[in-house]
Design a protein around this motif. Structure first.
Motif, PDB file in Angstrom:
ATOM      1  N   PHE A 219       0.745  -1.077  -0.124  1.00 27.51           N
ATOM      2  CA  PHE A 219       0.019  -0.104  -0.122  1.00 27.51           C
ATOM      3  C   PHE A 219       0.867   1.176   0.140  1.00 27.51           C
ATOM      4  O   PHE A 219       1.706   1.454   0.729  1.00 27.51           O
ATOM      5  N   LEU A 221       0.814   5.604  -0.340  1.00 27.76           N
ATOM      6  CA  LEU A 221       0.048   6.948  -0.626  1.00 27.76           C
ATOM      7  C   LEU A 221       0.940   7.986  -0.889  1.00 27.76           C
ATOM      8  O   LEU A 221       2.058   8.233  -0.159  1.00 27.76           O
ATOM      9  N   VAL A 258      -3.466   6.687  -4.220  1.00 24.79           N
ATOM     10  CA  VAL A 258      -3.690   5.630  -3.316  1.00 24.79           C
ATOM     11  C   VAL A 258      -3.471   4.350  -4.163  1.00 24.79           C
ATOM     12  O   VAL A 258      -3.780   4.317  -5.208  1.00 24.79           O
ATOM     13  N   SER A 405       6.356   9.511  -2.132  1.00 19.92           N
ATOM     14  CA  SER A 405       5.216   8.532  -1.216  1.00 19.92           C
ATOM     15  C   SER A 405       5.839   8.599   0.123  1.00 19.92           C
ATOM     16  O   SER A 405       6.858   8.590   0.593  1.00 19.92           O
TER      17      SER A 405
END
Length: 407
Positions: A219, A221, A258, A405
């Motif tokens: 994951f 962001l 995302v 990020s």
């Protein structure tokens, strides 16, 4: 646009040919029990393979071995597959294809099973598209499928054959494992794997856990400021005097991406969602003999939140750098946006409310150290006056996007 698509396709082919291929230290064992140390191409297989690529020496000629000649292969400290002749039930769990038959329908097949846990009790996995089956053995016993099957218990209800719980209760007992542990087991990788670890620890068996290999962060962001070069062209099917070419203008936008990385194929594929603010504001003036005052001013004030959703594919260059390609579907949510036609004295001629259609976007980028990225992205034409019958518009944007990020 055709030139851009041709360039993107050429880039994909080139990257596929030259991007880094990961061959890692491994081995295979032939049907005659000969062990061969080699370098195996780590595909991080989503579906259980029937063959694999290898080279005897690092960077030497690549060869292929198949399930016909090999009984076992593995990549040291990462993965292991064994060949087994097993009975497998391939009944579907898709709701539209369920039957009233509760019992599994076994068929004998020769397959490579992925080893998840080795100990006194061994756990194996077989995946093929949407099919997932767990298998187990204890000591030197035959490998047996853990049975789980959905079926129709009535015309409107779905039943579940949870035979795997009883199988484990019968075969793998330990005094410190409560009966509720078996009952609460889910037919998922985490639940079944944790149970086999628990059992082997309970009976004090040595354990090799092939699911504990280090996984990259799945994951991310990312903050994504950008420089946009946008243009707008408007055509009116009735009056040439309402046509307008705003040409190109450089502006700024900001997005937050995302990214969900799929946990297979060495984390090369990802789903991305990127809400983005963009705006385009420009004014043009022209002589107009059919307008009092002899001048027409056309002013566009277009701002929106774009919502690109799409797929990303990575091509690894080194451990710290990679190139990526994006393909996205862009939904556009315009807000308080309009195109105003006025006379030279600022009196109103006409006002158009902007309501845009959706479009596609394609991009190529570079990411370094899993934190910093740079992307060039082009969007296909977007009609921002889709609610007006006699107006056609083409809004185009090419962006230079910076990324950082932090998650």
């Amino acid at each position: 646009m055709k030139k851009y698509i041709l360039f993107l396709l050429t880039t994909i082919i080139t990257l596929t040919s030259y991007s880094q291929t990961s061959f890692e230290k491994g081995y295979y064992i032939t049907n005659s029990n000969e062990k061969v140390d080699c370098f195996i191409k780590n595909e991080d297989w989503k579906n259980n393979p029937t063959s694999f690529e290898y080279s005897l020496l690092e960077n030497s000629e690549t060869k292929t071995e198949s399930i016909k000649a090999v009984k076992e292969f593995g990549i040291y400290n990462i993965s292991k597959y064994i060949k087994a002749t097993i009975n497998i039930d391939r009944s579907t769990n898709a709701i539209n294809n369920l039957t009233y038959d509760k019992a599994p329908k076994f068929k004998e097949e020769v397959l490579f099973l992925k080893v998840l846990i080795e100990g006194e009790a061994n756990l194996y996995l077989y995946e093929d598209a949407n099919l997932k089956r767990f298998f187990f053995s204890k000591d030197d016993s035959n490998i047996e499928q853990l049975v789980y099957k959905k079926y129709l218990s009535s015309h409107t209800k779905i039943g579940k054959n949870n035979q795997y719980k009883q199988q484990l209760l019968n075969a793998l007992k330990c005094s410190s494992i409560a009966s509720s542990t078996y009952e609460n087991l889910q037919y998922t990788t985490n639940s079944i794997t944790n149970f086999f670890i628990y059992y082997n620890e309970c009976v004090h068996a040595d354990i090799t856990n092939y699911t504990s290999k280090e996984k990259k962060d799945l994951f991310n962001l990312t903050l994504r400021p950008r420089i946009n070069n946008s243009s707008l062209n408007i055509n009116n099917g009735i009056s040439d005097g309402r046509d307008a070419d705003f040409e190109s203008k450089t502006g700024f936008g900001f997005g937050a991406e995302v990214e969900f990385i799929f946990p297979f194929n060495n984390n090369k594929w990802a789903l991305i969602i990127e809400p983005t603010y963009q705006n385009f504001k420009k004014e043009i003036a022209r002589d107009a003999s059919n307008v009092s005052g002899g001048k027409m001013i056309i002013n566009v004030d277009y701002k929106s939140i774009e919502l690109p959703i799409g797929i990303r594919h990575y091509f690894f260059l080194t451990d710290n750098s990679k190139i990526f390609l994006n393909a996205l579907y862009v939904m556009d949510l315009s807000s308080k946006s309009s195109i105003e036609y006025t006379r030279g004295d600022n009196s109103s001629l006409n006002s158009l409310n902007i309501k845009s259609g959706n479009n596609f976007a394609f991009g190529i980028g570079y990411k370094f150290n899993d934190k910093y990225s740079l992307e060039v992205r082009h969007q296909t034409s977007r009609d921002i006056l889709k609610d007006y019958v006699y107006y056609n518009s083409e809004y185009n944007t090419t962006s230079l996007i910076f990324g950082y990020s932090f998650l």
